[in-house]
Motif scaffolding. Sequence first.
Motif, PDB file in Angstrom:
ATOM      1  N   GLU A 115      -0.809 -10.895   2.469  1.00  0.00           N
ATOM      2  CA  GLU A 115      -0.554 -10.414   3.824  1.00  0.00           C
ATOM      3  C   GLU A 115      -1.838 -10.232   4.631  1.00  0.00           C
ATOM      4  OE1 GLU A 115       1.882  -6.919   3.428  1.00  0.00           O
ATOM      5  OE2 GLU A 115       3.529  -8.031   2.478  1.00  0.00           O
ATOM      6  N   ARG A 116      -2.971 -10.528   4.005  1.00  0.00           N
ATOM      7  CA  ARG A 116      -4.279 -10.490   4.676  1.00  0.00           C
ATOM      8  C   ARG A 116      -4.518  -9.134   5.356  1.00  0.00           C
ATOM      9  NH1 ARG A 116      -6.952 -14.964   5.556  1.00  0.00           N
ATOM     10  NH2 ARG A 116      -7.665 -14.295   7.607  1.00  0.00           N
ATOM     11  N   ILE A 117      -4.235  -8.064   4.628  1.00  0.00           N
ATOM     12  CA  ILE A 117      -4.330  -6.719   5.207  1.00  0.00           C
ATOM     13  C   ILE A 117      -5.764  -6.398   5.609  1.00  0.00           C
ATOM     14  CG2 ILE A 117      -3.958  -4.264   4.813  1.00  0.00           C
ATOM     15  CD1 ILE A 117      -1.397  -6.000   5.000  1.00  0.00           C
ATOM     16  N   GLY A 118      -6.705  -6.642   4.710  1.00  0.00           N
ATOM     17  CA  GLY A 118      -8.102  -6.341   5.019  1.00  0.00           C
ATOM     18  C   GLY A 118      -8.609  -7.123   6.212  1.00  0.00           C
ATOM     19  N   GLN A 119      -8.285  -8.405   6.269  1.00  0.00           N
ATOM     20  CA  GLN A 119      -8.740  -9.237   7.384  1.00  0.00           C
ATOM     21  C   GLN A 119      -8.127  -8.781   8.704  1.00  0.00           C
ATOM     22  OE1 GLN A 119      -7.753 -10.280   4.404  1.00  0.00           O
ATOM     23  NE2 GLN A 119      -8.772 -12.182   3.765  1.00  0.00           N
ATOM     24  N   LYS A 120      -6.854  -8.395   8.661  1.00  0.00           N
ATOM     25  CA  LYS A 120      -6.205  -7.912   9.878  1.00  0.00           C
ATOM     26  C   LYS A 120      -6.864  -6.623  10.375  1.00  0.00           C
ATOM     27  CE  LYS A 120      -1.636  -9.868   8.895  1.00  0.00           C
ATOM     28  NZ  LYS A 120      -0.236  -9.551   8.513  1.00  0.00           N
ATOM     29  N   ALA A 121      -7.154  -5.712   9.434  1.00  0.00           N
ATOM     30  CA  ALA A 121      -7.798  -4.454   9.813  1.00  0.00           C
ATOM     31  C   ALA A 121      -9.177  -4.707  10.411  1.00  0.00           C
ATOM     32  CB  ALA A 121      -7.898  -3.523   8.608  1.00  0.00           C
ATOM     33  N   LEU A 122      -9.949  -5.606   9.781  1.00  0.00           N
ATOM     34  CA  LEU A 122     -11.265  -5.946  10.319  1.00  0.00           C
ATOM     35  C   LEU A 122     -11.165  -6.575  11.701  1.00  0.00           C
ATOM     36  CD1 LEU A 122     -13.488  -7.370   7.428  1.00  0.00           C
ATOM     37  CD2 LEU A 122     -14.070  -5.535   9.025  1.00  0.00           C
TER      38      LEU A 122
ATOM     39  N   THR B  89       0.832  -1.206   0.000  1.00  0.00           N
ATOM     40  CA  THR B  89       0.000   0.000   0.000  1.00  0.00           C
ATOM     41  C   THR B  89       0.865   1.254   0.000  1.00  0.00           C
ATOM     42  OG1 THR B  89      -1.602  -1.221   1.343  1.00  0.00           O
ATOM     43  CG2 THR B  89      -1.900   1.163   1.204  1.00  0.00           C
ATOM     44  N   ALA B  90       0.432   2.244  -0.769  1.00  0.00           N
ATOM     45  CA  ALA B  90       1.038   3.574  -0.728  1.00  0.00           C
ATOM     46  C   ALA B  90      -0.065   4.580  -0.463  1.00  0.00           C
ATOM     47  CB  ALA B  90       1.753   3.897  -2.039  1.00  0.00           C
ATOM     48  N   ALA B  91       0.228   5.616   0.316  1.00  0.00           N
ATOM     49  CA  ALA B  91      -0.794   6.596   0.702  1.00  0.00           C
ATOM     50  C   ALA B  91      -0.100   7.883   1.131  1.00  0.00           C
ATOM     51  CB  ALA B  91      -1.660   6.041   1.836  1.00  0.00           C
ATOM     52  N   VAL B  92      -0.913   8.883   1.438  1.00  0.00           N
ATOM     53  CA  VAL B  92      -0.419  10.190   1.887  1.00  0.00           C
ATOM     54  C   VAL B  92      -0.591  10.304   3.397  1.00  0.00           C
ATOM     55  CG1 VAL B  92      -0.782  12.700   1.729  1.00  0.00           C
ATOM     56  CG2 VAL B  92      -0.906  11.270  -0.336  1.00  0.00           C
ATOM     57  N   MET B  93       0.421  10.799   4.047  1.00  0.00           N
ATOM     58  CA  MET B  93       0.370  10.987   5.492  1.00  0.00           C
ATOM     59  C   MET B  93      -0.768  11.948   5.852  1.00  0.00           C
ATOM     60  SD  MET B  93       3.865  11.550   7.611  1.00  0.00           S
ATOM     61  CE  MET B  93       4.013  11.272   9.370  1.00  0.00           C
ATOM     62  N   ASP B  94      -1.435  11.682   6.949  1.00  0.00           N
ATOM     63  CA  ASP B  94      -2.526  12.543   7.398  1.00  0.00           C
ATOM     64  C   ASP B  94      -1.929  13.770   8.081  1.00  0.00           C
ATOM     65  OD1 ASP B  94      -4.665  13.613   9.186  1.00  0.00           O
ATOM     66  OD2 ASP B  94      -5.781  11.917   8.365  1.00  0.00           O
TER      67      ASP B  94
ATOM     68  N   GLN C 145      -9.917   3.445   8.681  1.00  0.00           N
ATOM     69  CA  GLN C 145      -8.627   4.121   8.566  1.00  0.00           C
ATOM     70  C   GLN C 145      -7.717   3.736   9.741  1.00  0.00           C
ATOM     71  OE1 GLN C 145      -8.055   8.223   6.956  1.00  0.00           O
ATOM     72  NE2 GLN C 145      -7.659   8.731   9.097  1.00  0.00           N
ATOM     73  N   GLY C 146      -8.298   3.701  10.939  1.00  0.00           N
ATOM     74  CA  GLY C 146      -7.530   3.265  12.091  1.00  0.00           C
ATOM     75  C   GLY C 146      -7.112   1.810  11.975  1.00  0.00           C
ATOM     76  N   GLY C 147      -8.038   0.958  11.506  1.00  0.00           N
ATOM     77  CA  GLY C 147      -7.722  -0.453  11.349  1.00  0.00           C
ATOM     78  C   GLY C 147      -6.610  -0.683  10.350  1.00  0.00           C
ATOM     79  N   LEU C 148      -6.640   0.050   9.240  1.00  0.00           N
ATOM     80  CA  LEU C 148      -5.592  -0.101   8.233  1.00  0.00           C
ATOM     81  C   LEU C 148      -4.253   0.393   8.751  1.00  0.00           C
ATOM     82  CD1 LEU C 148      -7.571   0.922   5.029  1.00  0.00           C
ATOM     83  CD2 LEU C 148      -6.477  -1.296   5.450  1.00  0.00           C
ATOM     84  N   ASN C 149      -4.270   1.488   9.492  1.00  0.00           N
ATOM     85  CA  ASN C 149      -3.008   1.981  10.043  1.00  0.00           C
ATOM     86  C   ASN C 149      -2.433   1.028  11.073  1.00  0.00           C
ATOM     87  OD1 ASN C 149      -1.880   4.865   9.323  1.00  0.00           O
ATOM     88  ND2 ASN C 149      -4.099   4.962   9.037  1.00  0.00           N
ATOM     89  N   ALA C 150      -3.301   0.360  11.818  1.00  0.00           N
ATOM     90  CA  ALA C 150      -2.821  -0.650  12.764  1.00  0.00           C
ATOM     91  C   ALA C 150      -2.254  -1.855  12.012  1.00  0.00           C
ATOM     92  CB  ALA C 150      -3.954  -1.081  13.695  1.00  0.00           C
ATOM     93  N   ALA C 151      -2.949  -2.292  10.973  1.00  0.00           N
ATOM     94  CA  ALA C 151      -2.516  -3.472  10.228  1.00  0.00           C
ATOM     95  C   ALA C 151      -1.246  -3.215   9.420  1.00  0.00           C
ATOM     96  CB  ALA C 151      -3.633  -3.932   9.290  1.00  0.00           C
ATOM     97  N   LEU C 152      -1.058  -1.971   8.972  1.00  0.00           N
ATOM     98  CA  LEU C 152       0.067  -1.635   8.099  1.00  0.00           C
ATOM     99  C   LEU C 152       1.149  -0.822   8.808  1.00  0.00           C
ATOM    100  CD1 LEU C 152      -2.000  -0.707   4.918  1.00  0.00           C
ATOM    101  CD2 LEU C 152      -0.294  -2.537   5.043  1.00  0.00           C
TER     102      LEU C 152
ATOM    103  N   ALA D 268       4.138   6.370  11.586  1.00  0.00           N
ATOM    104  CA  ALA D 268       3.477   7.284  10.650  1.00  0.00           C
ATOM    105  C   ALA D 268       2.057   6.798  10.368  1.00  0.00           C
ATOM    106  CB  ALA D 268       4.272   7.385   9.362  1.00  0.00           C
ATOM    107  N   TYR D 269       1.138   7.751  10.238  1.00  0.00           N
ATOM    108  CA  TYR D 269      -0.295   7.467  10.097  1.00  0.00           C
ATOM    109  C   TYR D 269      -0.773   8.096   8.795  1.00  0.00           C
ATOM    110  CZ  TYR D 269      -5.265   7.431  11.624  1.00  0.00           C
ATOM    111  OH  TYR D 269      -6.627   7.236  11.741  1.00  0.00           O
ATOM    112  N   PHE D 270      -1.444   7.314   7.950  1.00  0.00           N
ATOM    113  CA  PHE D 270      -1.885   7.820   6.652  1.00  0.00           C
ATOM    114  C   PHE D 270      -3.386   8.037   6.606  1.00  0.00           C
ATOM    115  CE2 PHE D 270      -1.880   3.176   6.285  1.00  0.00           C
ATOM    116  CZ  PHE D 270      -3.111   2.908   5.702  1.00  0.00           C
ATOM    117  N   ASN D 271      -3.798   8.875   5.660  1.00  0.00           N
ATOM    118  CA  ASN D 271      -5.212   9.055   5.370  1.00  0.00           C
ATOM    119  C   ASN D 271      -5.618   8.018   4.329  1.00  0.00           C
ATOM    120  OD1 ASN D 271      -7.441  10.303   3.513  1.00  0.00           O
ATOM    121  ND2 ASN D 271      -7.622  11.371   5.462  1.00  0.00           N
TER     122      ASN D 271
END
Length: 272
Positions: free
Chosen positions: A141-148, A95-100, A161-168, A124-127
């Motif tokens: 890497e089961r990113i979606g499942q980890k975030a859920l 995943t690539a994203a912009v920092m919040d 957004q919080g779940g994805l930042n925790a997973a990634l 670092a935390y992204f939007n």
Amino acid sequence: MRADSLRVTVLTDSLEASDVVAIAGDLETQCVHVPPNLVAGAHLPGYLKAPTLYRLLLGDLMPGNVDRVIYVDADTIIRRDITDLWEENLAGHSTAAVMDPVIPWAACPDGLPWQELSLPPDAAYFNAGMMVIDLGRWRRERIGQKALAFLRTHRLPHADQGGLNAALSGQWKRLEPSWNLQAGHLLTARSLTHVVETPEALDEARRTPAIVHFNNSPFGRPWEGGCVHPFKDEWLSRVDETPLCGWRPPAHAPRVPFLVRLRRAAALVIKG
């Protein structure tokens, strides 16, 4: 990137294909109706609805032969060519994203319960309103499942957004702010954007953003009465290219049925 090389997939629980085709024009477009039970048990704050979680299901919802997507929230406009974004080298990340700019690190107010999640406070935390995703790695890497899973066991600010930042955490690539210009990049008194971004990157993002994200802020949003966002008129000009041509938000009654339903969708830009 030419329009004829793009395919748009809308993840929704309410929009119909005719609504999407009417707005997308000549773009190849499809609607994927997501059963809300797929995200059952995830904790959501009162201001968010289930469709915000559908991005977490990308690995399952997208065909197996689709190996890269650019995810964008429905409250965005794409202003210029995104070929460079599509071709971004993710350097081994999913995943690539912009920092919040308002919540740039996990330990910031309204960020993540970093101690509870055993995360570094300076992670670092992204939007998550715009992400470039290598779907193959995302699936492996089961990113979606980890975030859920995080959202089913914790109450995280900003939900998915919080779940994805925790997973990634520590495992995503940072992009220039012009790829997701948020209100915090413009409201510098209410953000840490001058600490997070270089003056050059911030200046370019403000002058010529590729993607403008109308996230919640004191500016308001273009479909709401009283909005003062600097890109409001450009959003309205895009409305005038659709069957909603001429529509403007009433000063004190901002909601119209279609636009309310549009907020219950998530859009994906996919190269064909």
